[in-house]
Design a protein around this motif. Structure first.
Motif, PDB file in Angstrom:
ATOM      1  N   TYR A 103       0.821  -1.214   0.000  1.00  0.00           N
ATOM      2  CA  TYR A 103       0.000   0.000   0.000  1.00  0.00           C
ATOM      3  C   TYR A 103       0.853   1.261   0.000  1.00  0.00           C
ATOM      4  O   TYR A 103       0.418   2.308  -0.507  1.00  0.00           O
ATOM      5  N   GLU A 125      -0.057  -3.250  -5.992  1.00  0.00           N
ATOM      6  CA  GLU A 125      -1.032  -2.871  -4.986  1.00  0.00           C
ATOM      7  C   GLU A 125      -1.645  -1.499  -5.252  1.00  0.00           C
ATOM      8  O   GLU A 125      -2.770  -1.226  -4.833  1.00  0.00           O
ATOM      9  N   VAL A 129      -5.602  -1.452  -4.948  1.00  0.00           N
ATOM     10  CA  VAL A 129      -6.274  -0.625  -3.947  1.00  0.00           C
ATOM     11  C   VAL A 129      -7.141   0.450  -4.588  1.00  0.00           C
ATOM     12  O   VAL A 129      -8.282   0.672  -4.177  1.00  0.00           O
ATOM     13  N   ALA A 130      -6.611   1.122  -5.605  1.00  0.00           N
ATOM     14  CA  ALA A 130      -7.278   2.326  -6.122  1.00  0.00           C
ATOM     15  C   ALA A 130      -7.152   2.442  -7.635  1.00  0.00           C
ATOM     16  O   ALA A 130      -6.825   3.510  -8.153  1.00  0.00           O
ATOM     17  N   ASN A 317     -14.356  -0.327  -2.303  1.00  0.00           N
ATOM     18  CA  ASN A 317     -13.156  -0.430  -1.478  1.00  0.00           C
ATOM     19  C   ASN A 317     -12.799  -1.870  -1.131  1.00  0.00           C
ATOM     20  O   ASN A 317     -11.873  -2.102  -0.343  1.00  0.00           O
ATOM     21  N   CYS A 320      -9.230  -2.883  -1.726  1.00  0.00           N
ATOM     22  CA  CYS A 320      -8.387  -2.237  -0.709  1.00  0.00           C
ATOM     23  C   CYS A 320      -8.409  -3.048   0.579  1.00  0.00           C
ATOM     24  O   CYS A 320      -7.373  -3.227   1.232  1.00  0.00           O
ATOM     25  N   ASN A 323      -6.306  -6.197   0.085  1.00  0.00           N
ATOM     26  CA  ASN A 323      -4.873  -5.900   0.092  1.00  0.00           C
ATOM     27  C   ASN A 323      -4.359  -5.666   1.506  1.00  0.00           C
ATOM     28  O   ASN A 323      -3.324  -6.219   1.903  1.00  0.00           O
ATOM     29  N   TYR A 365     -10.086   5.317   1.022  1.00  0.00           N
ATOM     30  CA  TYR A 365      -9.062   4.270   0.918  1.00  0.00           C
ATOM     31  C   TYR A 365      -8.135   4.304   2.130  1.00  0.00           C
ATOM     32  O   TYR A 365      -7.768   3.266   2.681  1.00  0.00           O
ATOM     33  N   ASP A 369      -7.974   1.226   4.715  1.00  0.00           N
ATOM     34  CA  ASP A 369      -6.714   0.527   4.945  1.00  0.00           C
ATOM     35  C   ASP A 369      -6.415   0.429   6.437  1.00  0.00           C
ATOM     36  O   ASP A 369      -6.066  -0.644   6.944  1.00  0.00           O
TER      37      ASP A 369
END
Length: 385
Positions: A103, A125, A129-130, A317, A320, A323, A365, A369
Motif C-alpha cells: 500500500y 497494490e 487498492v485504487a 473499497n 483495498c 490488500n 481508501y 486501509d
C-alpha cells in the motif's frame, strides 16, 4: 539525452534489477533518485556506486546514518514518506519506477502522475487498492502507465497492434505448493513457502505467489491496466514460466509473449518503450523447452485467488480491504503467528467485517486501509474470534 530514472524501492528485488539495467546501458539511463524503506546499508552502497541526485529513506530513524555515510558526496538526503512523494516531482525525472512493496506505493505514484512523469508500474497494490482513482488521474494528467510485472508487460506487448481482444490469459507458475494436498498445506512452513521454483523475489511477494494472492492481485491490476471486464481475465497455471501471459483476440487467435524468467526484461522494456534495445540477458533456448504444460488453478486449495476475484466483482473499497488484510496476514505468517491456510480465513472474515464503500474517495481508501489492518491484526492475535 539520458533518461533520468527515479527508483522507488531500489533495495528490493525489482529495484536492484532495475539498477542492473541502468548499469548495462549507462549511455541511455541514469539513476536520479533512489529510495528505500529500511535497508539503509544497501541504499548507501547503491548511492555511492550510482551517484544519484537524491536518496530517501522512508524510515526516519535511519536518516542520520544515511546522511553521515554520504556526507562526502554531493547527494541530497531525505527521509520519510512525505519526502518520497515530493522527490518524485523533481523536474529532471523522466520515469518513476514504482517498486515499493504494498500500500505504501499508492501516494508516491499519485504524486508522480500529477507531476506528469512516466510511470513504470511494478507496485501492483497501487492498482489493486485504487485502480479507478489512478486511471482517472492518469487520464487527467496525460500520464503513461507502463506495466513492469512480467505478466502485464507480456499482455501490453501482445496488445500493441490494438486488435479487439476477447480475453486476457494470465499465466501462473503455481508456486511451491502446486501439487500439495489440503492436508499438506495445513502444515507448510514459511521456509517452504519462500522457495519459489522459478523466480527470485522478495519475501512478501514470494509468499503471495505461494498462496496465489499475487495472481489474484494481477487479475485486479489487469482490469484497470487494460480496461477489461472480470470475466475476460482467465488464470492458467503454467509451471515452466516460459509463457508470461497471452491474449486471445475475438477471431480466436492467441498471441503469447515468451522469455526466460528474468524481471530485467520487462523492466528494460518499460524504460525503453516504444523501442527495444539490445541486452546481454539470457536467451530462451527452445531446444530445452521440450514440455510446456497448462492446468486450471485450484481455488479450493488456493482460496486467495477466489477472494481476489470476489473483491474485483464487488468493486468499491473491497480490493483495498483484501490488500490490507493480506499485508497483515503475510507479515504474521513470516513471524510464525498464523498458518498458511489461516491467512485466507482472516482475509475472508475481514472482507465481511470492514464496512463496504461503493464509490470510495482517496480519504476512504486511507481509512479503509487503517480499519482493515486493525481488524485483521486483532483476528490474528485472538485466533479468528
Amino acid at each position: 539525452m539520458k533518461k533520468q530514472i527515479a527508483i522507488l524501492g531500489s533495495t528490493g528485488s525489482i529495484g536492484t534489477q532495475a539498477l542492473q539495467v541502468i548499469e548495462e546501458h549507462p549511455d541511455l539511463y541514469e539513476a536520479y533518485v533512489l529510495t528505500a524503506n529500511n535497508k539503509v546499508d544497501l541504499l548507501i552502497e547503491q548511492a555511492r556506486k550510482f551517484r544519484p541526485e537524491a536518496v530517501v529513506i522512508a524510515n526516519e530513524d535511519k536518516y542520520l546514518q544515511l546522511k553521515e555515510a554520504l556526507s562526502d558526496l554531493p547527494i541530497k538526503v531525505y527521509a520519510g514518506a512525505d519526502a518520497i512523494c515530493q522527490v518524485v516531482e523533481s523536474q529532471p525525472i523522466d520515469i518513476v519506477l514504482t517498486a515499493m512493496i504494498g500500500y505504501a506505493g499508492l501516494r508516491p505514484t499519485m504524486s508522480a502522475i500529477r507531476a506528469g512523469k512516466i510511470i513504470a508500474l511494478a507496485n501492483k497494490e497501487t492498482m489493486v487498492v485504487a485502480g479507478e482513482l489512478i486511471n482517472t488521474l492518469a487520464n487527467e494528467y496525460h500520464t503513461p502507465i507502463l506495466p513492469v510485472d512480467s505478466e502485464h508487460s507480456a499482455i501490453f506487448q501482445c496488445l500493441e497492434m490494438n486488435n479487439p481482444l476477447e480475453k486476457i490469459i494470465l499465466t501462473a507458475s503455481g508456486g511451491p505448493f502446486r501439487t500439495f494436498t489440503m492436508e499438506q498445506l495445513q502444515t507448510v512452513t514459511k521456509e517452504q513457502a519462500l522457495k519459489h521454483p522459478n523466480w527470485s523475489m522478495g519475501a512478501k511477494i514470494t509468499i503471495d505467489s505461494a498462496s496465489m494472492m499475487n495472481k489474484g492481485f494481477e487479475v485486479i491490476e489487469a482490469k484497470w491496466l487494460f480496461g477489461v471486464r472480470p470475466e475476460q481475465i482467465e488464470v492458467v497455471v503454467h509451471p515452466q514460466s516460459v509463457i508470461h501471459s497471452m491474449v486471445e483476440f475475438e477471431d480466436g487467435a492467441v498471441k503469447a509473449q515468451l522469455g526466460v524468467p528474468d524481471m530485467r526484461l520487462p523492466i528494460q522494456y518499460a524504460f525503453s518503450y516504444p523501442q527495444r534495445i539490445r541486452s546481454s540477458f539470457d536467451r530462451l533456448d527452445f531446444m530445452k523447452c521440450n514440455s510446456l504444460t497448462f492446468e486450471a488453478p485450484d481455488t479450493k486449495r488456493f482460496r486467495n485467488l477466489a477472494l481476489a476475484y470476489e473483491a474485483l466483482h464487488q468493486g468499491g473499497n473491497m480490493p483495498c480491504i483484501v490488500n490490507a488484510a493480506n499485508e497483515v496476514v503475510v507479515a504474521s505468517f513470516l513471524k510464525d503467528q498464523i498458518s498458511f491456510l489461516g491467512m485466507s480465513d482472516v482475509i475472508e472474515k475481514t472482507m465481511q467485517r470492514v464496512p463496504f464503500i461503493a464509490a470510495p474517495t482517496y480519504e476512504d481508501y486511507v481509512s479503509t486501509d487503517a480499519e482493515t489492518r486493525r481488524i485483521a491484526a486483532e483476528m490474528v492475535i485472538n485466533g479468528m474470534k
